[in-house]
Design an enzyme around this catalytic site. Structure first.
Site, PDB file in Angstrom:
ATOM      1  N   LYS A  49      35.759  94.350  21.820  1.00 15.07           N
ATOM      2  CA  LYS A  49      36.365  94.042  23.081  1.00 15.07           C
ATOM      3  C   LYS A  49      35.959  95.204  23.956  1.00 15.07           C
ATOM      4  O   LYS A  49      36.556  95.154  25.227  1.00 15.07           O
ATOM      5  CB  LYS A  49      37.929  93.385  22.728  1.00 15.07           C
ATOM      6  CG  LYS A  49      38.076  92.622  21.705  1.00 15.07           C
ATOM      7  CD  LYS A  49      37.116  91.497  21.926  1.00 15.07           C
ATOM      8  CE  LYS A  49      37.699  90.106  21.186  1.00 15.07           C
ATOM      9  NZ  LYS A  49      37.127  89.692  20.729  1.00 15.07           N
ATOM     10  N   TYR A 263      41.360  78.743  13.213  1.00 15.54           N
ATOM     11  CA  TYR A 263      41.825  79.768  13.688  1.00 15.54           C
ATOM     12  C   TYR A 263      42.564  80.555  12.965  1.00 15.54           C
ATOM     13  O   TYR A 263      43.905  80.523  12.555  1.00 15.54           O
ATOM     14  CB  TYR A 263      41.614  80.041  15.232  1.00 15.54           C
ATOM     15  CG  TYR A 263      41.341  81.447  15.570  1.00 15.54           C
ATOM     16  CD1 TYR A 263      40.871  81.902  16.098  1.00 15.54           C
ATOM     17  CD2 TYR A 263      43.370  82.253  15.742  1.00 15.54           C
ATOM     18  CE1 TYR A 263      40.841  83.552  16.707  1.00 15.54           C
ATOM     19  CE2 TYR A 263      43.172  83.407  15.868  1.00 15.54           C
ATOM     20  CZ  TYR A 263      42.092  84.045  16.851  1.00 15.54           C
ATOM     21  OH  TYR A 263      42.082  85.371  16.380  1.00 15.54           O
ATOM     22  N   TYR A 289      37.568  87.146  12.230  1.00 11.20           N
ATOM     23  CA  TYR A 289      36.343  86.712  12.796  1.00 11.20           C
ATOM     24  C   TYR A 289      34.984  87.489  11.532  1.00 11.20           C
ATOM     25  O   TYR A 289      34.521  86.067  11.356  1.00 11.20           O
ATOM     26  CB  TYR A 289      35.883  88.006  13.951  1.00 11.20           C
ATOM     27  CG  TYR A 289      37.138  87.447  14.930  1.00 11.20           C
ATOM     28  CD1 TYR A 289      36.914  86.753  15.843  1.00 11.20           C
ATOM     29  CD2 TYR A 289      38.956  88.180  14.837  1.00 11.20           C
ATOM     30  CE1 TYR A 289      38.189  86.538  17.013  1.00 11.20           C
ATOM     31  CE2 TYR A 289      39.123  87.575  15.848  1.00 11.20           C
ATOM     32  CZ  TYR A 289      39.094  86.776  17.038  1.00 11.20           C
ATOM     33  OH  TYR A 289      40.011  86.663  17.905  1.00 11.20           O
TER      34      TYR A 289
END
Length: 338
Positions: A49, A263, A289
């Site tokens: 990010k 998720y 992730y």
């Protein structure tokens, strides 16, 4: 294509390294596994990010904003990094956390949640899974305006046509590093979640005529839904840059077999992959992730998807702080190994 025309802040110096995972590669006697270490990017433990935020925060500053508002899951790496960049810029930051797994938010939990408070988050708003996050963030922006300030809203994962620019820069880095190392990468493997990393990398590589397959391992959606998301971001970025290029749908590769129950919900394959990489390469993956992404890479190797001797580049997008929110499942693994 000149990305320098867009405002950009700098939160890291130089390209992140690419290293060969020698011991991991030898296990299956198949492809040569390399890793692009975006976990080493700057700002509070780093992660992918950071690249997106360089452009997003620069736009916020250009617009005269003094407060960043963003959203994510209760252990969001994106929220951590958005907050960290706000601190570096002397800005305030408000977070909207979506409790995607009922009962998963604990105010005094470890991992990224602890870091939110250590970094000085202004407010944390926790909402149930399925909430319209943009509406909640817009309400927060009104509260900020009532205080005489101006907010800039960043979408989930920083994944839009502005954030995409960060991974187009990463594509440039990869191409230069490939040349400097004298190595041709035959395939690139990346986590595919909110879409900005996968879409920006794919678009950047194609814009620079580097025609290597980018394989996304989905961590929250079925492949067709993920492809729709990626195509939408790519099209908006193409329009923003006024590029004479199209990315056909068949170029958008997504495997969804490694999501598990959803998720952030752990899978045994994820736990095994995180454990294996730690014990063979001394590198920490995360449970949400890169752990699931690595489990996908390992499974595809076992299935013969990659040819022996191919050079496969795995993009490490960071996220290790969230390991501390998953301690019980890893201690269970350690106990089984004793």
């Amino acid at each position: 294509m000149d990305l320098s025309i867009f405002p950009r802040r700098r939160y890291y110096q130089g390209p992140t390294p690419i290293e060969k995972l020698e011991r991991l590669s030898r296990i299956w006697d198949g492809p040569n596994i390399f890793m692009k270490r975006d976990d080493t990017l700057g700002a509070a433990f780093g992660g992918n990010k950071t690249r997106k935020l360089e452009f997003l925060v620069a736009e916020a500053i250009q617009q005269g904003c003094d407060t960043l508002i963003t959203c994510g899951a209760v252990q969001s790496n994106h929220c951590r990094l958005t907050l960290a960049t706000a601190v570096k810029e002397g800005m305030k930051c408000r977070l909207v956390l979506e409790e995607r797994v009922p009962g998963s938010y604990h105010p005094q939990s470890s991992g990224n949640n602890f870091l939110f408070h250590l970094l000085g988050v202004e407010t944390v708003t926790v909402v149930p899974g399925g909430t319209n996050l943009m509406e909640v963030m817009e309400k927060e922006a009104v509260k900020v305006a009532d205080l005489g300030r101006k907010a800039y809203i960043i979408p989930t994962g920083g994944s839009n046509e502005v954030g995409d620019l960060g991974y187009m820069v990463c594509a440039q880095e990869m191409i230069r590093q490939s040349f400097d190392m004298g190595i041709t990468f035959h395939k690139i493997v990346v986590t595919s979640g909110s879409g900005g990393t996968h879409s920006g990398l794919l678009l950047g590589l194609r814009a620079y005529h580097y025609d290597v397959p980018v394989i996304g391992i989905s961590i929250n959606r079925k492949s067709e839904s993920e492809k729709d998301l990626l195509q939408g971001i790519i099209n908006k970025t193409i329009a923003k840059l006024d590029l004479d290029i199209t990315i056909p749908r068949e170029d958008i590769l997504v495997f969804d077999e490694y999501v598990g129950e959803g998720y952030s919900r752990p899978t045994q394959a994820m736990v095994d992959a995180v454990d294996l990489v730690a014990k063979t390469e001394g590198i920490l993956l995360d449970p949400v992730y890169t752990g699931k992404c690595m489990s996908g890479l390992i499974d595809l190797i076992k299935k013969g998807y990659f040819k022996k001797g191919e050079n496969v580049l795995f993009l490490h997008t960071g996220g290790a702080p969230s390991l501390y929110a998953y301690l019980p499942i890893f201690y269970e693994k350690f106990a089984q190994n004793q």
